[in-house]
Design a protein around this motif. Structure first.
Motif, PDB file in Angstrom:
ATOM      1  N   UNK A 177       8.676   3.708   7.673  1.00 11.27           N
ATOM      2  CA  UNK A 177       8.824   3.576   9.137  1.00 11.27           C
ATOM      3  C   UNK A 177       7.619   2.880   9.760  1.00 11.27           C
ATOM      4  N   UNK A 178       6.495   2.830   9.025  1.00 10.47           N
ATOM      5  CA  UNK A 178       5.325   2.118   9.558  1.00 10.47           C
ATOM      6  C   UNK A 178       5.698   0.672   9.867  1.00 10.47           C
ATOM      7  N   UNK A 192      11.850  -3.701   8.593  1.00 15.74           N
ATOM      8  CA  UNK A 192      11.778  -2.575   7.655  1.00 15.74           C
ATOM      9  C   UNK A 192      12.879  -2.691   6.603  1.00 15.74           C
ATOM     10  N   UNK A 193      14.111  -2.944   7.086  1.00 19.04           N
ATOM     11  CA  UNK A 193      15.249  -3.002   6.166  1.00 19.04           C
ATOM     12  C   UNK A 193      15.189  -4.242   5.272  1.00 19.04           C
ATOM     13  N   UNK A 253       0.844  -1.202   0.000  1.00 21.56           N
ATOM     14  CA  UNK A 253       0.000   0.000   0.000  1.00 21.56           C
ATOM     15  C   UNK A 253       0.879   1.251   0.000  1.00 21.56           C
ATOM     16  N   UNK A 254       0.278   2.352  -0.488  1.00 14.10           N
ATOM     17  CA  UNK A 254       1.055   3.597  -0.606  1.00 14.10           C
ATOM     18  C   UNK A 254       1.686   4.008   0.711  1.00 14.10           C
ATOM     19  N   UNK A 255       0.891   3.955   1.807  1.00 13.39           N
ATOM     20  CA  UNK A 255       1.412   4.469   3.071  1.00 13.39           C
ATOM     21  C   UNK A 255       2.624   3.656   3.519  1.00 13.39           C
ATOM     22  N   UNK A 256       2.632   2.339   3.243  1.00 13.33           N
ATOM     23  CA  UNK A 256       3.756   1.501   3.655  1.00 13.33           C
ATOM     24  C   UNK A 256       4.972   1.708   2.746  1.00 13.33           C
ATOM     25  N   UNK A 257       4.719   2.028   1.465  1.00  9.32           N
ATOM     26  CA  UNK A 257       5.865   2.226   0.570  1.00  9.32           C
ATOM     27  C   UNK A 257       6.447   3.633   0.732  1.00  9.32           C
ATOM     28  N   UNK A 258       5.574   4.626   1.018  1.00  9.58           N
ATOM     29  CA  UNK A 258       6.064   5.995   1.163  1.00  9.58           C
ATOM     30  C   UNK A 258       6.643   6.253   2.542  1.00  9.58           C
ATOM     31  N   UNK A 259       5.929   5.799   3.580  1.00 10.26           N
ATOM     32  CA  UNK A 259       6.407   5.995   4.965  1.00 10.26           C
ATOM     33  C   UNK A 259       6.845   4.626   5.470  1.00 10.26           C
TER      34      UNK A 259
END
Length: 449
Positions: free
Chosen positions: A76-77, A274-275, A68-74
């Motif tokens: 840190x989620x 995340x990494x 999803x956009x929020x996970x790809x853009x931010x």
């Protein structure tokens, strides 16, 4: 009602004695529910599978939302994921463990006592959830910001709002479910220790992840600061309610350290996640992370909760100097001792491999993940899971007894540390598996979409 419950507990212990399949006839200290390996396994099995399928569902959700956009853009989620999923270990499971102990030692027998315990505990959880959600978002901002060096205020406020709102709502829902489970299991005469913690876990992962994904997508720049302010403003009300019950007052003042340290440990796991996941070669890891972390955390929480109840019922009061101080347990004594706790450690360990095979098969048959289950992958995955659980069960035996001798109530302190370590070990070993398989050339295990 009291007599009914006693009768039920009596029946339960007799029926357990009658199917005594255990071979060792060693003298076991008097326990209120005499449990054989078979009866422990039977009582733990159903909630364990239920919890496992909960984590499988959570894995499937994470697998979908990672794109999803929020996970790809931010990104840190992702750091928030283990920290917020770990909340159920820190709050719901300690709640379940506290209430199970209270129920077992008869502190919830009258309706008045029961409601007082319930209100105090719910309020306490809301305070802890709000604070930990807030701190987890700060940790995510810091961990996300250090490697990249650019700080985005909008991202930080989004993380704060979605973290606090998710923690608060998830804790409220789960707290209510937990209380229902514990009261019901008392009525039916099963030991709440065996049932409550895994059920908290099964629903916890799914509810928390779904909320996090939904909330972080829904929010906008105007709503975020309002949401943060709203939940923080409610905190003093919860503090006032929680102070009225003695057992929760103690936790309100002293119970912060484990919850906050656990959140920090989980966030390191989140950083690994995340990494790893943001590298397209390892996108397949997302679906397994909640499963391996959840299963390890559930099993160790059951064990810690059992040892704690056992000490409350059989041992000297907290902080009495033990005439024969126990040396640090050896792995041998933790798993092959004669007591009921090493018996349950063996039972819980034996559930790991069959359990994970069922869960892997489920994920595979539901077309989840980006991973083909090669035998090599399964071997590495099971090795990681077994290693994680052995370490956790041994640490549980050592930690609960050590805390008891130090005069800390293990119900409040041990489970947060243990589940957080479960997250860290699980995520770490899993990332290691994916990297090793990648190096060996089993590239197929990390297919992109």
């Amino acid at each position: 009602l009291r007599q009914e419950e006693d009768a039920l507990l009596e029946n339960a212990s007799q029926s357990n004695e009658s199917d005594d399949t255990s071979t060792d006839q060693s003298p076991v200290p008097p326990a209120p529910l005499k449990e054989t390996s078979f009866s422990i396994g039977l009582q733990v099995l159903f909630p364990f599978l239920l919890a496992g399928f909960g984590t499988v569902a959570a894995g499937m959700v994470l697998d979908i939302v990672q794109h999803w956009t929020v996970f790809t853009e931010v990104t840190e989620v992702f750091i928030l994921v283990p920290a917020l999923l770990g909340l159920k270990g820190n709050l719901e499971m300690t709640l379940a463990s506290r209430l199970s102990t209270a129920a077992n030692i008869g502190q919830m027998d009258t309706a008045k006592d029961m409601w007082k315990m319930i209100m105090g505990n719910l309020a306490l959880i809301q305070v802890q959830a709000t604070v930990v959600g807030f701190l987890a978002s700060i940790a995510a901002v810091i961990f996300g910001w250090i490697p990249e060096g650019n700080f985005k205020m909008g991202h930080a406020i989004l993380l704060c709002a979605s973290s606090v709102a998710t923690a608060f709502i998830a804790s409220l829902l789960l707290g209510l479910i937990m209380i229902g489970v514990i009261i019901a299991s008392r009525k039916v005469g099963i030991n709440p220790d065996n049932v409550a913690t895994p059920i908290a876990a099964s629903l916890g992962d799914l509810i928390t992840l779904a909320l996090l994904a939904g909330i972080s997508t829904e929010f906008n720049d105007y709503a975020n600061p309002m949401v943060c302010a709203f939940f923080v403003a409610l905190t003093p009300i919860w503090v006032l309610i929680a102070r009225r019950t003695p057992s929760t007052r103690e936790v309100l003042y002293s119970g912060w350290e484990p919850v906050i340290i656990a959140m920090a440990i989980s966030s390191v796991g989140g950083l690994i996640l995340d990494k790893t996941v943001s590298n397209p070669n390892f996108a397949g890891m997302a679906v397994f992370t909640p499963v391996i972390n959840g299963v390890g955390g559930n099993l160790v929480a059951v064990q810690a909760s059992r040892i704690s109840t056992y000490l409350h019922m059989n041992a000297l009061p907290i902080a009495e100097p033990d005439p024969a101080p126990r040396k640090c347990p050896t792995p041998w004594s933790s798993f092959f001792g004669s007591g009921v706790n090493s018996r349950s450690a063996k039972v819980l360990f034996l559930l790991v491999a069959p359990g994970h095979l069922v869960f892997l098969y489920t994920i595979n048959s539901m077309q989840g993940g980006h991973t083909t289950l090669t035998s090599l992958f399964i071997a590495f995955y099971l090795a990681a899971a077994l290693l994680q659980v052995v370490i956790l069960l041994y640490l549980a035996d050592w930690m609960v007894n050590w805390m008891w001798r130090r005069g800390m109530n293990p119900d409040n302190f041990s489970i947060p540390y243990l589940t957080a370590l479960g997250d860290l070990l699980g995520t770490g070993f899993l990332a290691l598996c994916f990297h090793i398989l990648w190096l060996i050339g089993d590239r197929d295990t990390d297919v992109g979409d």
